[in-house]
Scaffold this motif. Structure first.
Motif, PDB file in Angstrom:
ATOM      1  N   GLY A 167       0.877  -1.127   0.003  1.00 49.86           N
ATOM      2  CA  GLY A 167      -0.166  -0.115   0.039  1.00 49.86           C
ATOM      3  C   GLY A 167       0.814   1.218   0.044  1.00 49.86           C
ATOM      4  O   GLY A 167       0.610   2.110  -0.859  1.00 49.86           O
ATOM      5  N   ARG A 168       1.812   1.357   0.815  1.00 51.11           N
ATOM      6  CA  ARG A 168       2.875   2.579   0.785  1.00 51.11           C
ATOM      7  C   ARG A 168       3.685   2.784  -0.468  1.00 51.11           C
ATOM      8  O   ARG A 168       3.817   3.839  -0.769  1.00 51.11           O
ATOM      9  CB  ARG A 168       3.593   2.452   2.102  1.00 51.11           C
ATOM     10  N   ALA A 169       4.012   1.385  -1.097  1.00 51.82           N
ATOM     11  CA  ALA A 169       4.731   1.646  -2.221  1.00 51.82           C
ATOM     12  C   ALA A 169       3.742   2.005  -3.264  1.00 51.82           C
ATOM     13  O   ALA A 169       4.300   2.979  -4.111  1.00 51.82           O
ATOM     14  CB  ALA A 169       5.082   0.076  -2.668  1.00 51.82           C
ATOM     15  N   VAL A 170       2.484   1.775  -3.440  1.00 49.17           N
ATOM     16  CA  VAL A 170       1.692   2.237  -4.447  1.00 49.17           C
ATOM     17  C   VAL A 170       1.511   3.876  -4.283  1.00 49.17           C
ATOM     18  O   VAL A 170       1.631   4.659  -5.055  1.00 49.17           O
ATOM     19  CB  VAL A 170       0.255   1.771  -4.357  1.00 49.17           C
ATOM     20  N   VAL A 171       1.433   4.288  -3.007  1.00 48.95           N
ATOM     21  CA  VAL A 171       1.331   5.774  -2.628  1.00 48.95           C
ATOM     22  C   VAL A 171       2.197   6.505  -3.115  1.00 48.95           C
ATOM     23  O   VAL A 171       2.459   7.478  -3.876  1.00 48.95           O
ATOM     24  CB  VAL A 171       0.832   5.868  -1.283  1.00 48.95           C
ATOM     25  N   TYR A 172       3.479   5.852  -2.469  1.00 45.62           N
ATOM     26  CA  TYR A 172       4.958   6.314  -2.963  1.00 45.62           C
ATOM     27  C   TYR A 172       5.175   6.553  -4.388  1.00 45.62           C
ATOM     28  O   TYR A 172       5.560   7.756  -5.041  1.00 45.62           O
ATOM     29  CB  TYR A 172       5.892   5.492  -2.250  1.00 45.62           C
ATOM     30  N   VAL A 173       4.967   5.648  -5.060  1.00 39.51           N
ATOM     31  CA  VAL A 173       5.096   5.668  -6.387  1.00 39.51           C
ATOM     32  C   VAL A 173       4.118   6.540  -7.231  1.00 39.51           C
ATOM     33  O   VAL A 173       4.412   7.371  -8.225  1.00 39.51           O
ATOM     34  CB  VAL A 173       5.234   4.228  -7.125  1.00 39.51           C
ATOM     35  N   GLY A 174       3.046   6.382  -6.699  1.00 42.09           N
ATOM     36  CA  GLY A 174       1.950   7.520  -7.524  1.00 42.09           C
ATOM     37  C   GLY A 174       1.985   8.711  -7.040  1.00 42.09           C
ATOM     38  O   GLY A 174       1.978   9.676  -7.959  1.00 42.09           O
ATOM     39  N   SER A 175       2.501   8.914  -5.852  1.00 44.49           N
ATOM     40  CA  SER A 175       2.844  10.548  -5.590  1.00 44.49           C
ATOM     41  C   SER A 175       3.960  10.982  -6.749  1.00 44.49           C
ATOM     42  O   SER A 175       4.093  12.378  -7.074  1.00 44.49           O
ATOM     43  CB  SER A 175       3.329  10.693  -4.188  1.00 44.49           C
TER      44      SER A 175
END
Length: 524
Positions: free
Chosen positions: A474-482
């Motif tokens: 979940g954090r990886a998705v948010v990090y890459v998306g940001s």
């Protein structure tokens, strides 16, 4: 008719300029290659010592070998430019000493070829040491040292030839030619001492005084001479640089040094994120942080490389960005001095650079040229508004990760150590500076606009390099998306400020006033 001579002049000026830049790049790369020069095994050391060093310092050896390989074409191109500038056949109105010029060029190529063979042998030795084949690793390592001795002989011939060429043709300062002859003599003596070690004679003097590393002493002298020669070639080959004030020239040199050093460091961090304790200034971990900072390094190499040839207004913003990054990182370095091994040269290089760069950039900003503000305000565009929002967000993020770096671990998909987090905070502050320039400056800054694109791109490359280490999902998705969102904002801002202040307003006189004011200021 009048345009053709101007185009020809530009075309002839590009060669010396490129050669000068290659010379500076060679100096930086050779300096990085020599980081382990004083700790590597000697030729006469036992096979167990050589194999243990190669196996235990695999990352360091591979990074220094990579820098050495990149330095070789830069060395050859710089040598070609110096031969032409000091009296080669391309200098009009001067009778060329073709034979001396040919000897210099052949010696440069032979020296580079010997160095390439040595690098290949050392790289292969690392592989055999890793596999436990001590005999093959030792043999190849000793071959690499022998190749360095042969390369030293070729360097000596090049220095003698280039010095003779300069004295005969008078294509440069006589002091430069004489210094080349002195450097050639020093390289000759050092090479003979190392050759004595290889031949097994004179061990008491040659091996005892310098540990069989005389060729390294010679290399250091020749690299220093190349730096002086390249700076002279750069200053004499670019008319715009010759007209620049000393602070502007200093800003170009700072930007160029940042570009080369950051590019090499970034490539090394991206290629070997698990081996930072061996080659980097400090043990940068975990690998995801190493590749993130490596991506930032590569992005800054692009931005500062472009900025080094830009006008003074762009250089001024680059110097402000240097202060925004280097000053907080230096403070963090002093606070976290315990993470450094002060017995390693890399640690002192980090401390010296981050201590000197903010001071030098501040001095350049204080004494640099001033120019009147543009008559018209910058056009209000969506890209500029987004850049302003990005600047505010990045400032908040930089402060947060600087004040509580370990707390960032709860937000990003990897662990964030205290010192590494504060270093990342410095990079975020640098990018916030570029975003503010894009949003608020009346005149378009191409390097600043480019930074909003390449820095998020570098972060994405870093994330892709260590994607397996990004947890939880979940954090990886948010990090890459940001990061992708920052990239999109950067692309919008890149196109938005393309219209400079006053363009498209239907006011030619006002536009002329803006352009004239900016040009006059840059010239001063």
């Amino acid at each position: 008719m009048t345009d053709e001579p101007r185009d020809d002049r530009r075309r002839t000026d590009r060669g010396p300029t490129l050669a000068a830049l290659c010379g500076v790049a060679y100096v930086v790369l050779a300096a990085i290659e020599g980081l382990d020069a004083l700790v590597v095994p000697r030729r006469g050391d036992p096979a167990a010592v050589i194999t243990a060093y190669l196996a235990d310092h695999r990352g360091l050896v591979l990074v220094t070998s990579l820098c050495g390989a990149l330095a070789l074409p830069a060395y050859v191109l710089a040598a070609v430019g110096l031969v032409r500038a000091l009296g080669g056949p391309d200098r009009p109105g001067v009778a060329p000493h073709a034979r001396t010029a040919a000897v210099a060029l052949v010696a440069a190529v032979v020296g580079a070829a010997c160095a390439a063979c040595g690098i290949a042998a050392r790289t292969a030795a690392v592989r055999f040491a890793h596999d436990g084949d001590a005999s093959a690793a030792t043999t190849l390592y000793r071959w690499s040292l022998d190749a360095r001795v042969a390369g030293g002989a070729a360097i000596a011939v090049f220095l003698f030839a280039i010095g003779a060429l300069g004295l005969r043709e008078g294509g440069g300062p006589r002091s430069l030619a004489w210094s080349s002859l002195v450097a050639g003599a020093a390289v000759t003596v050092a090479t003979l001492l190392d050759a004595a070690v290889v031949a097994g004679v004179g061990d008491g003097m040659a091996e005892g005084v310098a540990g069989g590393r005389w060729s390294l002493v010679a290399l250091a002298g020749s690299v220093l001479w190349m730096l002086v020669a390249s700076v002279w070639l750069l200053l004499s080959s670019i008319p715009a640089v010759r007209r620049d004030a000393p602070p502007v020239i200093a800003a170009r040199l700072i930007a160029g040094a940042v570009a080369v050093a950051a590019g090499v460091s970034g490539v090394a961090l991206l290629c070997f994120p698990h081996s930072t304790p061996e080659f980097f200034s400090w043990g940068l971990a975990p690998p995801s942080v190493a590749t993130l900072i490596g991506g930032f390094y590569v992005a800054s190499a692009v931005v500062f490389g472009l900025g080094a040839t830009s006008s003074w207004p762009d250089l001024r913003w680059l110097m402000a960005a240097v202060v925004a990054l280097a000053a907080p990182v230096f403070v963090a370095t002093v606070v976290h001095l315990d993470v450094f091994d002060l017995g390693r040269l890399q640690s002192w290089v980090w401390i010296a650079l981050f201590g000197a760069f903010p001071i030098a950039a501040t001095v350049v900003l204080l004494v640099g040229p001033r120019h009147p503000r543009p008559v018209l305000a910058a056009p209000d565009t969506v890209g500029r508004r987004l850049a302003l929002v990005e600047a505010a967000v990045l400032v908040v993020a930089a402060l947060a990760v600087t004040i509580e770096p370990v707390g960032a671990t709860d937000v990003v998909p990897f662990a964030m150590p205290a010192f590494a987090g504060r270093v990342v905070g410095g990079w975020l502050l640098l990018l916030a500076t570029f975003a503010a320039v894009v949003a608020l400056a009346a005149r378009r800054s191409t390097p600043a606009a480019l930074a909003l694109v390449v820095f998020p791109a570098g972060a994405l490359v870093g994330a892709a390099r260590t994607a397996a280490h990004l947890v939880p999902t979940g954090r990886a998705v948010v990090y890459v998306g940001s990061t992708i969102a920052l990239l999109v904002v950067g692309l919008i801002a890149w196109r938005a400020p393309a219209n400079r202040a006053g363009e498209g307003s239907g006011a030619p006189a006002a536009r002329a006033a803006v352009v004239t004011g900016g040009t006059a200021g840059a010239a001063r």
